[in-house]
Design a protein around this motif. Sequence first.
Motif, short mmCIF file in Angstrom:
data_model
loop_
_atom_site.label_atom_id
_atom_site.label_comp_id
_atom_site.label_asym_id
_atom_site.label_seq_id
_atom_site.Cartn_x
_atom_site.Cartn_y
_atom_site.Cartn_z
N PRO A 1 36.59 30.42 2.91
CA PRO A 1 35.57 31.46 2.45
C PRO A 1 34.49 31.72 3.69
O PRO A 1 33.52 32.22 3.15
N ASP A 2 35.04 31.35 5.44
CA ASP A 2 34.36 31.99 6.30
C ASP A 2 34.88 32.63 7.32
O ASP A 2 35.73 32.05 8.27
N PRO A 3 34.41 34.37 7.09
CA PRO A 3 35.27 34.98 8.35
C PRO A 3 34.91 34.46 9.54
O PRO A 3 36.00 34.56 10.72
N GLU A 4 34.08 33.34 9.52
CA GLU A 4 33.43 33.36 10.98
C GLU A 4 33.94 32.29 11.37
O GLU A 4 33.86 31.53 12.46
N LEU A 5 35.25 31.07 11.06
CA LEU A 5 35.69 29.99 10.90
C LEU A 5 36.66 30.19 12.16
O LEU A 5 37.42 31.09 12.46
N ARG A 6 36.72 29.54 13.62
CA ARG A 6 37.38 29.47 14.23
C ARG A 6 37.37 28.01 15.09
O ARG A 6 36.32 27.18 15.71
N TRP A 7 38.30 27.83 16.29
CA TRP A 7 38.58 26.37 16.16
C TRP A 7 37.89 26.98 17.63
O TRP A 7 38.57 27.56 18.60
N ASP A 8 37.60 25.41 18.65
CA ASP A 8 36.27 25.71 19.45
C ASP A 8 37.29 25.29 20.71
O ASP A 8 37.50 23.64 20.25
N GLU A 9 38.02 25.48 21.50
CA GLU A 9 38.85 24.31 22.37
C GLU A 9 37.70 23.90 23.31
O GLU A 9 38.54 22.82 22.93
N GLU A 10 37.31 23.95 23.62
CA GLU A 10 36.08 23.40 24.61
C GLU A 10 35.71 21.89 23.62
O GLU A 10 35.59 21.18 23.94
N THR A 11 35.71 22.47 22.59
CA THR A 11 34.74 20.93 21.91
C THR A 11 35.05 20.30 20.90
O THR A 11 35.21 19.35 20.33
N GLY A 12 37.26 21.19 20.53
CA GLY A 12 37.66 20.33 20.02
C GLY A 12 37.29 20.35 18.57
O GLY A 12 37.71 19.05 17.42
N THR A 13 37.05 20.77 17.72
CA THR A 13 36.22 21.43 16.69
C THR A 13 36.68 22.53 15.58
O THR A 13 36.43 23.40 16.71
N TRP A 14 36.08 23.39 14.31
CA TRP A 14 35.97 24.20 14.34
C TRP A 14 34.34 25.34 13.81
O TRP A 14 33.89 23.86 13.46
N ARG A 15 34.18 25.61 14.52
CA ARG A 15 33.26 26.32 14.18
C ARG A 15 33.15 26.82 13.30
O ARG A 15 34.08 27.86 12.58
N PHE A 16 32.03 26.71 12.19
CA PHE A 16 31.77 27.48 11.19
C PHE A 16 30.58 28.61 11.12
O PHE A 16 29.62 28.31 11.72
N GLY A 17 30.24 29.81 9.67
CA GLY A 17 29.52 30.19 9.94
C GLY A 17 27.66 30.03 9.49
O GLY A 17 28.15 28.99 8.68
N ALA A 18 26.89 30.66 9.15
CA ALA A 18 25.72 30.64 8.85
C ALA A 18 25.60 29.61 7.39
O ALA A 18 26.37 30.84 6.85
N ILE A 19 24.90 29.23 7.60
CA ILE A 19 24.97 28.26 5.97
C ILE A 19 23.91 29.04 5.08
O ILE A 19 22.88 28.96 5.98
N ASP A 20 23.98 29.66 4.09
CA ASP A 20 22.61 30.06 3.12
C ASP A 20 21.79 28.92 2.66
O ASP A 20 21.57 28.48 1.90
N TRP A 21 20.73 27.84 3.50
CA TRP A 21 19.89 27.38 3.26
C TRP A 21 18.71 28.33 2.33
O TRP A 21 17.95 27.17 1.27
N GLU A 22 19.10 29.04 2.52
CA GLU A 22 17.64 29.88 0.92
C GLU A 22 18.46 29.32 -0.27
O GLU A 22 17.32 29.09 -1.67
N GLU A 23 19.62 29.77 -0.58
CA GLU A 23 20.13 28.79 -2.00
C GLU A 23 19.82 27.29 -2.11
O GLU A 23 20.03 27.33 -3.35
N PHE A 24 20.55 27.27 -0.99
CA PHE A 24 20.23 25.11 -1.35
C PHE A 24 18.94 24.94 -1.89
O PHE A 24 18.38 24.20 -2.83
N ARG A 25 17.78 26.16 -1.09
CA ARG A 25 16.63 25.77 -2.33
C ARG A 25 16.55 25.61 -2.82
O ARG A 25 15.61 25.18 -3.47
N ARG A 26 16.59 27.26 -2.91
CA ARG A 26 16.69 27.25 -4.80
C ARG A 26 17.29 26.70 -5.64
O ARG A 26 16.22 25.95 -6.94
N VAL A 27 18.34 26.04 -5.85
CA VAL A 27 19.18 25.13 -6.11
C VAL A 27 18.56 23.66 -6.33
O VAL A 27 18.13 23.48 -7.61
#
Lengths: 98, 317
Positions: free
Chosen positions: B249-275
């Motif tokens: 469930p991440d529309p920003e997920l995309r393969w990054d040729e340069e680093t050879g890794t999957w780039r992912f979207g921003a994590i909701d750290w506010e939710e993390f702190r809340r929990v």
Amino acid sequence: MDAPRDTQGLLWEVFVQEEGGAAHVHAGSVHAADREMALQSARDVYARRGRVASVWVVESAAIAATAPADRASFFEPAFDKVYRHPQFYKVPRGVRGI
Amino acid sequence: MTDSSADPAPLVADFEARLDADETIEPRDWMPERYRRQLVRMISQHAHSEVVGMLPEGNWITRAPSLRRKIGLLAKVQDEAGHGLYLYAAAETLGISREQMIEQLLAGAAKYSSIFNYPTLSWADIGAIGWLVDGAAIINQTTLAKTSYGPYARAMVRICAEENFHKRQGFEILATLAAGTPAQHAMAQDAVDRWWWPTLMMFGPPDGESPNTAELMRWKVKPRPNDELRQRFVDLAVPQAKAMGLTLPDPELRWDEETGTWRFGAIDWEEFRRVVRGAGPMNRERLRVRREAHDEGRWVREAAAAYQAKRRAPAGA
């Protein structure tokens, strides 16, 4: 008589032998009220997947151990006794099986 | 004043030299007070996580859809109990008792992994937990197997050897559902949609914001930084999701040729702190159940203690 305390029991160290003939190796600890409970608990905690021939448990308090601070003085006598190793002794070239 | 100001400098220097030489620190070795405290905090939180982690899954044992699933889940939950016990024992070598740790957990004073404060709404959640949550835990624990504190490292080696089965049973559950009827596929997708982001949060805050990371890495307690482990997890998970025909469930997920890794979207750290602060959907429920289990087991502990006292009494007394 006082009401029994809500306690986690005594601490035991567990040693596991993976196959007959091998040495028992320290696996970890369990809490238990007595030997029988310690053995059962050791089986449940450290022997869930076979590969166990035998288990020992011993109360942690019964173990004597060297202290880290004594490491040098306690083991030092073993450091300079090269004559306890086979390489110390000369064998003429060509002699085999010794 | 910091805790470490009380530690004698020559002992600290000796301690750090041993870490530099990749030596393992053992329970009776001298260690800085901060090192001890950080380890007690980390290992006990880890132990609590294993124990609380049994609750969302134990909830589904009686409702497992087949005998194969049921024996697998039973064995997994039993493993989690075992892992909690390995870890409590490792923490005890640092001078805290198991009673104290359990008291801290039941009083709500101790933390455990926030992931277990999310609910398990369907059977597919059991698959998602095994595949994602245990998958993430394995990555973290594999690096911790090289931690500088001996008893913690040894507990991790034991745990890692057992966790792989957890991940695979989860994957099998999800893959089976994903290949099933449209309703089963939707159930699997829904579970992944809900568990994906909380799983990424399991690795902890970004390195710049993690209050403990720098010190823990200097002392080789924590061998790798949070962000690196999170990336390693994402790179493994993306092709696995694809293999099951599920999306993440991440529309920003995309393969990054340069680093050879999957780039992912921003994590909701506010939710993390809340929990983390206790406002997650299941925080109260998890502690309520844990306290109830502890209270219901009291008679067993008391009976064992009474039996122990009787056996130890001198003969004829």
